[in-house]
Each structure stands twice: as C-alpha cells, then as structure tokens.
Design an enzyme around this catalytic site. Structure first.
Site, PDB file in Angstrom:
ATOM      1  N   GLY A 239      -8.531 -25.371 -48.176  1.00 54.70           N
ATOM      2  CA  GLY A 239      -8.852 -25.068 -46.780  1.00 54.70           C
ATOM      3  C   GLY A 239      -9.540 -26.151 -45.983  1.00 54.70           C
ATOM      4  N   GLU A 273      -8.407 -26.062 -54.780  1.00 53.39           N
ATOM      5  CA  GLU A 273      -6.993 -25.968 -54.415  1.00 53.39           C
ATOM      6  C   GLU A 273      -6.715 -26.656 -53.084  1.00 53.39           C
ATOM      7  OE1 GLU A 273      -6.315 -21.503 -56.408  1.00 53.39           O
ATOM      8  OE2 GLU A 273      -6.489 -21.726 -54.240  1.00 53.39           O
ATOM      9  N   PRO A 274      -7.055 -27.922 -52.953  1.00 58.77           N
ATOM     10  CA  PRO A 274      -6.811 -28.576 -51.667  1.00 58.77           C
ATOM     11  C   PRO A 274      -5.325 -28.802 -51.436  1.00 58.77           C
ATOM     12  CG  PRO A 274      -7.517 -30.194 -53.285  1.00 58.77           C
ATOM     13  CD  PRO A 274      -7.590 -28.846 -53.966  1.00 58.77           C
ATOM     14  N   GLY A 275      -4.898 -28.628 -50.214  1.00 58.96           N
ATOM     15  CA  GLY A 275      -3.512 -28.913 -49.851  1.00 58.96           C
ATOM     16  C   GLY A 275      -3.511 -29.925 -48.724  1.00 58.96           C
ATOM     17  N   ARG A 276      -3.757 -29.410 -47.526  1.00 62.62           N
ATOM     18  CA  ARG A 276      -3.692 -30.230 -46.314  1.00 62.62           C
ATOM     19  C   ARG A 276      -4.521 -31.524 -46.402  1.00 62.62           C
ATOM     20  NH1 ARG A 276      -2.653 -27.791 -41.413  1.00 62.62           N
ATOM     21  NH2 ARG A 276      -3.262 -25.819 -42.357  1.00 62.62           N
ATOM     22  N   TYR A 316       1.970 -22.661 -34.491  1.00 62.00           N
ATOM     23  CA  TYR A 316       0.526 -22.535 -34.261  1.00 62.00           C
ATOM     24  C   TYR A 316       0.070 -23.250 -32.989  1.00 62.00           C
ATOM     25  CZ  TYR A 316       0.848 -22.303 -39.445  1.00 62.00           C
ATOM     26  OH  TYR A 316       1.189 -22.050 -40.739  1.00 62.00           O
ATOM     27  N   CYS A 344      18.120 -24.518 -29.914  1.00 59.77           N
ATOM     28  CA  CYS A 344      18.299 -23.653 -28.752  1.00 59.77           C
ATOM     29  C   CYS A 344      17.209 -22.590 -28.686  1.00 59.77           C
ATOM     30  CB  CYS A 344      19.680 -23.028 -28.788  1.00 59.77           C
ATOM     31  SG  CYS A 344      20.938 -24.307 -28.790  1.00 59.77           S
ATOM     32  N   TYR A 373       2.555 -29.015 -44.724  1.00 54.69           N
ATOM     33  CA  TYR A 373       3.240 -27.937 -44.020  1.00 54.69           C
ATOM     34  C   TYR A 373       4.259 -28.499 -43.032  1.00 54.69           C
ATOM     35  CZ  TYR A 373      -0.719 -25.705 -46.204  1.00 54.69           C
ATOM     36  OH  TYR A 373      -1.635 -25.307 -47.136  1.00 54.69           O
TER      37      TYR A 373
HETATM   38  C1  LIG Z   1      -2.577 -22.360 -48.712  1.00 56.07           C
HETATM   39  C2  LIG Z   1      -3.519 -22.199 -49.834  1.00 56.07           C
HETATM   40  C3  LIG Z   1      -4.283 -23.291 -50.266  1.00 56.07           C
HETATM   41  C4  LIG Z   1      -4.281 -24.636 -49.584  1.00 56.07           C
HETATM   42  O1  LIG Z   1      -4.821 -24.591 -48.302  1.00 56.07           O
HETATM   43  P1  LIG Z   1      -5.115 -25.954 -47.510  1.00 56.07           P
HETATM   44  O2  LIG Z   1      -5.683 -25.494 -46.238  1.00 56.07           O
HETATM   45  O3  LIG Z   1      -3.816 -26.649 -47.341  1.00 56.07           O
HETATM   46  O4  LIG Z   1      -6.075 -26.746 -48.319  1.00 56.07           O
HETATM   47  C5  LIG Z   1      -5.083 -23.110 -51.379  1.00 56.07           C
HETATM   48  N1  LIG Z   1      -5.143 -21.921 -52.024  1.00 56.07           N
HETATM   49  C6  LIG Z   1      -4.423 -20.848 -51.624  1.00 56.07           C
HETATM   50  C7  LIG Z   1      -4.522 -19.592 -52.384  1.00 56.07           C
HETATM   51  C8  LIG Z   1      -3.592 -20.957 -50.526  1.00 56.07           C
HETATM   52  O5  LIG Z   1      -2.896 -19.887 -50.123  1.00 56.07           O
END
Ligand SMILES: *Cc1c(COP(=O)(O)O)cnc(C)c1O
Length: 420
Positions: A239, A273-276, A316, A344, A373
């Site tokens: 997050g 659990e980093p993503g972004r 968003y 379109c 994303y």
């Molecule tokens: C989407 C998600 C993440 C990653 O979120 P980011 O904002 O991209 O870091 C981590 N854990 C869970 C369970 C998620 O659904």
C-alpha cells in the site's frame, strides 16, 4: 527515484533512447528500468533490515515473469491473488515457501493448486473460505497453513476504489469477529494457524494509517498469544504510495523508523506485500501521436495507446506525467490539451486539460509512472492487441512480452456449426 531522463536531446531509459526501442518494437509499448526495479527492492529491503522479514511482491501490480524473476533473484517472494498468479510466480522460479495467497474469492481448484504447490500461507478472508480450505486440505491429506486477514477498520486516506481496510469494504474478517474466527480455525483438523494478515489499501501517502492499523493488529496478536494461538508471521500487506505528480509519500526508511520497532517487538517474521512502490515509477508507457485536432478551441492529441492499455486515468482519474521523447518537442510553446486514445469511449483518455508542449503528428511521448497496474490491468477492448513489454538494463534491452498478434485476438473462439 527512477532511471528515465533526457540525454543528448532524447528521453532515455537508463542508457537507451526510448525512440530507439520504438523503432524496433513499434508503439505503444511498456518500458521498465532494471536499475530502478532493483534499486526500489533493495531500498525497501534495507529499510527493514532490523526485523526478520520477507518481501512478497504483489504480483497483480506487474505480473510479467521477467519482473517476478528479478525480484525472486533479489530474495523476494510473491503475494498472489489467483491460480493464474500462482502459475506465473512458480514459472518465474519463486519458491512456494515464499508465496502468500490472498483474495476474497479463491475457488476449490485454486486452493487445491496452492496446497499442492506448498505455498507459505493462505491469507483467509471469510469463515466459509476457511472451512473450504480445511476440507480441501483434508482431501489431499495435508495441513493448510493460514493467516486470517483482519480488517482493522482504518481509513487509509486514499481513493475509495483502492481502500480495502474500512469496515464497509469486502476484504478480510471484521475486527470484532477476529478472535472468534481464530478460535474456530484452531479447532479445524487440517488447518495450521501461522499468522495474521492485513492490507488497508493502496497509494497511501501518510505513515499514520499504517501505524494505526498495525497497532490494532498487534493488540490482536498479543491477545491470540495469551490464548495459546501462536502467531509466527505478521503480514502487514502493501500500500505504500508513490509520487505521480506532487504527492510526498514517506520513504520506506521513514515508514520503517516508525513501525520497525513495533514489528520487532512481536518476535515474528514480518511479511511485506509491496506492489506499486517497487514497480510504479520503474515503468513508462511509450505512445505516438496519431493525430492532433482542435475542436471548439480545445486541443486533442490522439495517441495510439488507449484506456485498454493504461486504465488508471479512466478508472481512478489518476495523473500520469507525460513527456515528449524529443527534448526539442519538450521546449515548444505550451498548450492545454486532452491526450486521448483510439477507443470508442469518452472515458478514453490518458490526460485531461493538461498543459503540454504543442505536439505534432508522429511525436512520441512517455506516459510516466506506468509500471504498476499498467500492463497488468490492460485488456483487449475494441479488439486491440495488448502491447509489448520491454526491460532495459544499461545499454541493452529485451522484449519481455511480445506484442500480441492478430491471431491471439481470436484464440479460443469458435463458431457453432449451425452458423455455417
Ligand atoms: C493490491 C494488494 C497489495 C499491493 O498493494 P500496493 O498498493 O500495490 O502496494 C498487497 N497486498 C494485497 C492483499 C493486495 O490486494
């Protein structure tokens, strides 16, 4: 921090002008910087070096197997939300014991697949899911390791579509029901409780929501330990936000300064659990101006990438920086314009009322901060082929996903013979 910049009049990713990649692979394409990806992982890892931890990259942010492999080689694991993501993570060489599995709608087949693979743990989101995991594990004659995903009811102060830890959200098990749920899990023959999980949302730019959610989670961990329920893994989700425009999210180091002492106190292994934050600013979408026009005094730059390639602006209303690939174009007089795609739909835009240099037909531009994303949310809407993905490393680049072919578009479709 990222490795995109102007050098010798041309916008580069590391040591390669993006225009050179465009010549080879065409437009649009996603371009990722190896150096940025590696740097982001290492910065995050280092920030939390004082606590035993595992970084499980959120596969949904960017699911390309080359990217998963890169993080795997740096010691990372994977946070998955489907059987498809499990397949990707395993193919990329992520060890199953570094994979955590979340998601509110895991099917029996997916649960079976994950149990057979031997994932580190399921992050369970409901009572019925817990009972289903127990039943499937019994069929296979194994024990399923689980954490319960607790909804701490904390406002992450982000876009409502990416808030997940408020009590009205669909995720996790409510705070009030958590203890009872753990007691039930403890009584199930094929369930082994190993942890606790929370994830409150995405693109969070303040420390307080993390700290508040953690406070609540750790209170629960203490209560569980008092009842003899042993928690070994505390999974605090992802997050952490990034800078798209002028947001000033905390550096992972600042987040760690606040929460690492709290985490350490648990004596548990911490899962992130980093993503972004790992991939967002490591990627750009390169697109070309097909046409320009002025309608009723309003400038439109029609480009060859659309909302099917990058959904975030439409979905968003998100901001992505836009930079022409040529420095000369970047110096031209500025106008206000909408950057729109070929789809379109009126919602098909990459930028609205944006002050940009006056672009011309054929100019190329980089849509920044598109590594998270971006491709992973792309679709074939309007029967558009999904674009190529390229990984740059210094002065070399590799296509890590081919642009789809026209045949890919109709793969698996059939016309019933009565229509002959
Ligand atoms: C989407 C998600 C993440 C990653 O979120 P980011 O904002 O991209 O870091 C981590 N854990 C869970 C369970 C998620 O659904």
């Amino acid at each position: 921090m990222h490795h995109f910049d102007y050098k010798n009049g041309e916008y580069h990713c590391e040591d390669i002008p993006l225009s050179r990649i465009a010549e080879k692979v065409g437009t649009p394409f996603y371009c990722y910087s190896h150096a940025t990806l590696k740097h982001h992982f290492e910065v995050f890892d280092k920030a939390f070096e004082s606590v035993p931890h595992l970084i499980c990259f959120a596969v949904k942010a960017n699911s390309n197997i080359a990217i998963l492999r890169l993080f795997g080689k740096l010691g990372g694991g994977a946070d998955i939300v489907s059987g498809g993501e499990l397949h990707r993570a395993l193919i990329a060489g992520i060890p199953p014991e570094k994979i955590v599995y979340a998601g509110v709608g895991k099917t029996r087949d997916e649960i079976r697949q994950a149990l057979k693979a031997g994932v580190l743990m399921f992050n369970v989101e409901s009572t019925q899911e817990l009972l289903t995991i127990d039943a499937v594990a019994a069929e296979l004659g194994v024990k399923a390791r689980v954490a319960l995903r607790i909804n701490p009811d904390v406002d992450p102060k982000t876009h409502p579509y990416i808030s997940t830890g408020l009590k009205q959200n669909k995720f996790g098990i409510s705070w009030a029901a958590a203890m009872e749920e753990y007691r039930q899990a403890k009584g199930l023959a094929n369930i082994e409780i190993t942890g606790i999980h929370k994830h409150i949302g995405s693109q969070i730019t303040q420390i307080t929501p993390f700290a508040d959610a953690l406070d609540r989670t750790l209170a629960l961990v203490r209560q569980l330990k008092d009842e003899g329920i042993d928690i070994r893994h505390v999974d605090i989700g992802g997050g952490l936000g990034i800078t798209y425009k002028d947001e000033a999210p905390p550096h992972p180091r600042e987040l760690a300064e606040k929460i690492a002492p709290m985490l350490k106190e648990t004596g548990c292994k911490i899962i992130f659990e980093p993503g972004r934050v790992l991939v967002g600013n490591a990627g750009a979408l390169v697109t070309r101006v097909l046409y320009t026009k002025v309608n009723e005094g309003k400038n439109f730059f029609v480009v060859d990438a659309g909302m099917n390639d990058l959904a975030r602006p439409s979905l968003y209303g998100s901001f992505h920086g836009i930079l022409p690939l040529s420095a000369e174009a970047n110096e031209r007089k500025k106008v206000s314009a909408d950057v729109v795609g070929p789809i379109c739909e009126s919602g098909d835009f990459l930028a609205k009322d944006r002050v940009l240099p006056l672009l011309r037909q054929g100019d190329m531009m980089a849509v920044m901060s598109a590594g998270a994303y971006g491709f992973s949310m792309s679709s074939n809407y309007n029967s558009r082929r999904r674009v190529a993905e390229v990984l740059v490393n210094g002065s070399r680049f590799d296509v890590i996903r081919d642009r789809e072919s026209i045949d890919d578009l109709i793969r698996g479709e059939h016309v019933p013979d009565y229509l002959d």
